[in-house]
Design a protein around this motif. Structure first.
Motif, PDB file in Angstrom:
ATOM      1  N   ALA A  66      44.882  -9.535  86.632  1.00 47.25           N
ATOM      2  CA  ALA A  66      45.259  -9.739  88.035  1.00 47.25           C
ATOM      3  C   ALA A  66      44.375 -10.836  88.628  1.00 47.25           C
ATOM      4  N   PRO A  67      44.969 -11.809  89.308  1.00 44.92           N
ATOM      5  CA  PRO A  67      44.175 -12.915  89.859  1.00 44.92           C
ATOM      6  C   PRO A  67      42.977 -12.454  90.699  1.00 44.92           C
ATOM      7  N   SER A  68      43.117 -11.342  91.383  1.00 45.36           N
ATOM      8  CA  SER A  68      42.010 -10.835  92.204  1.00 45.36           C
ATOM      9  C   SER A  68      40.830 -10.341  91.359  1.00 45.36           C
ATOM     10  N   HIS A  69      41.025 -10.205  90.052  1.00 51.46           N
ATOM     11  CA  HIS A  69      39.966  -9.706  89.179  1.00 51.46           C
ATOM     12  C   HIS A  69      39.536 -10.712  88.111  1.00 51.46           C
ATOM     13  N   HIS A  70      39.954 -11.973  88.279  1.00 50.67           N
ATOM     14  CA  HIS A  70      39.486 -13.002  87.351  1.00 50.67           C
ATOM     15  C   HIS A  70      37.961 -13.097  87.434  1.00 50.67           C
ATOM     16  N   GLY A  71      37.335 -13.290  86.285  1.00 47.10           N
ATOM     17  CA  GLY A  71      35.887 -13.467  86.254  1.00 47.10           C
ATOM     18  C   GLY A  71      35.085 -12.178  86.326  1.00 47.10           C
ATOM     19  N   THR A  72      35.728 -11.035  86.245  1.00 50.54           N
ATOM     20  CA  THR A  72      35.013  -9.756  86.343  1.00 50.54           C
ATOM     21  C   THR A  72      34.731  -9.111  84.995  1.00 50.54           C
ATOM     22  N   GLY A  73      35.178  -9.714  83.906  1.00 52.67           N
ATOM     23  CA  GLY A  73      34.969  -9.143  82.586  1.00 52.67           C
ATOM     24  C   GLY A  73      36.131  -8.303  82.078  1.00 52.67           C
ATOM     25  N   LEU A  74      37.195  -8.168  82.879  1.00 52.92           N
ATOM     26  CA  LEU A  74      38.340  -7.372  82.444  1.00 52.92           C
ATOM     27  C   LEU A  74      39.046  -7.980  81.234  1.00 52.92           C
ATOM     28  N   GLY A  75      39.093  -9.289  81.154  1.00 57.95           N
ATOM     29  CA  GLY A  75      39.720  -9.934  80.008  1.00 57.95           C
ATOM     30  C   GLY A  75      38.976  -9.597  78.721  1.00 57.95           C
ATOM     31  N   ALA A  76      37.643  -9.632  78.759  1.00 58.18           N
ATOM     32  CA  ALA A  76      36.851  -9.268  77.588  1.00 58.18           C
ATOM     33  C   ALA A  76      37.043  -7.793  77.247  1.00 58.18           C
ATOM     34  N   GLU A  77      37.127  -6.942  78.258  1.00 57.88           N
ATOM     35  CA  GLU A  77      37.373  -5.510  78.026  1.00 57.88           C
ATOM     36  C   GLU A  77      38.738  -5.304  77.370  1.00 57.88           C
ATOM     37  N   LEU A  78      39.725  -6.070  77.813  1.00 55.51           N
ATOM     38  CA  LEU A  78      41.063  -5.994  77.233  1.00 55.51           C
ATOM     39  C   LEU A  78      41.026  -6.368  75.745  1.00 55.51           C
ATOM     40  N   MET A  79      40.255  -7.388  75.401  1.00 53.14           N
ATOM     41  CA  MET A  79      40.144  -7.796  73.997  1.00 53.14           C
ATOM     42  C   MET A  79      39.429  -6.743  73.166  1.00 53.14           C
ATOM     43  N   ARG A  80      38.441  -6.058  73.728  1.00 52.48           N
ATOM     44  CA  ARG A  80      37.784  -4.961  72.996  1.00 52.48           C
ATOM     45  C   ARG A  80      38.773  -3.820  72.755  1.00 52.48           C
ATOM     46  N   ALA A  81      39.622  -3.535  73.724  1.00 54.76           N
ATOM     47  CA  ALA A  81      40.657  -2.505  73.538  1.00 54.76           C
ATOM     48  C   ALA A  81      41.630  -2.929  72.442  1.00 54.76           C
ATOM     49  N   LEU A  82      41.962  -4.213  72.398  1.00 48.38           N
ATOM     50  CA  LEU A  82      42.839  -4.727  71.343  1.00 48.38           C
ATOM     51  C   LEU A  82      42.214  -4.518  69.975  1.00 48.38           C
ATOM     52  N   ASP A  83      40.910  -4.769  69.847  1.00 44.25           N
ATOM     53  CA  ASP A  83      40.248  -4.616  68.552  1.00 44.25           C
ATOM     54  C   ASP A  83      40.439  -3.218  67.988  1.00 44.25           C
TER      55      ASP A  83
END
Length: 162
Positions: A66-83
């Motif tokens: 979500a654009p309001s959460h860019h830069g908060t680390g959610l993208g990295a968390e999403l990639m850890r969930a993918l792993d």
């Protein structure tokens, strides 16, 4: 959330998912305490053809925060969930695989994806003819196999792109 992350016709309110891309088998969502989606990706597994035989890949697409959460680390968390999905369970695969725009390639490099130079072949969305595509940045990440096992040469995706 996807409409905000991807302005344009693909996620317009009258369409549920982009009809021009491969249909996802699974989706990973991260949400806030109220259940509001904040980050998302879709996965579709398939056997890709390579010069050295087939490889089971989990194609990743529709990656968004979500654009309001860019830069908060959610993208990295999403990639850890993918792993966790790549290494075990019903959506495990030898490797994660994605292609993206140049503008977001740095994000993938920072979150554990490895850029590869393999040319790829996929079905064209417009007319279902086979095309060779090499202009999109291509990334892989280990799943059940180490990156040292990633094959060289052409990767035939045997279907639509993600």
């Amino acid at each position: 959330m996807l409409q905000a992350a991807f302005p344009g016709p693909e996620f317009a309110p009258d369409r549920s998912w982009p009809a021009s891309w491969a249909r996802k088998q699974a989706r990973i969502w991260l949400a806030d305490a109220d259940g509001t989606p904040l980050a998302h990706l879709g996965i579709e597994r398939r056997l890709a053809g390579t010069e050295s035989g087939e490889v089971l890949i989990a194609g990743v697409g529709d990656v968004a925060v979500a654009p309001s959460h860019h830069g908060t680390g959610l993208g990295a968390e999403l990639m850890r969930a993918l792993d966790a999905h790549l290494r075990g369970g019903p959506f495990a695969a030898d490797f994660g695989f994605l292609q993206c725009r140049e503008a977001v390639a740095g994000f993938y490099a920072r979150t554990g994806w490895t850029a590869v130079a393999n040319p790829t072949r996929h079905l064209a969305v417009s007319d279902a003819r086979t095309v060779r595509e090499g202009h999109w940045p291509t990334f892989v990440r280990p799943g059940r196999r180490p990156l040292t096992d990633w094959p060289p040469g052409l990767i035939d995706l045997r279907g639509l792109p993600w």
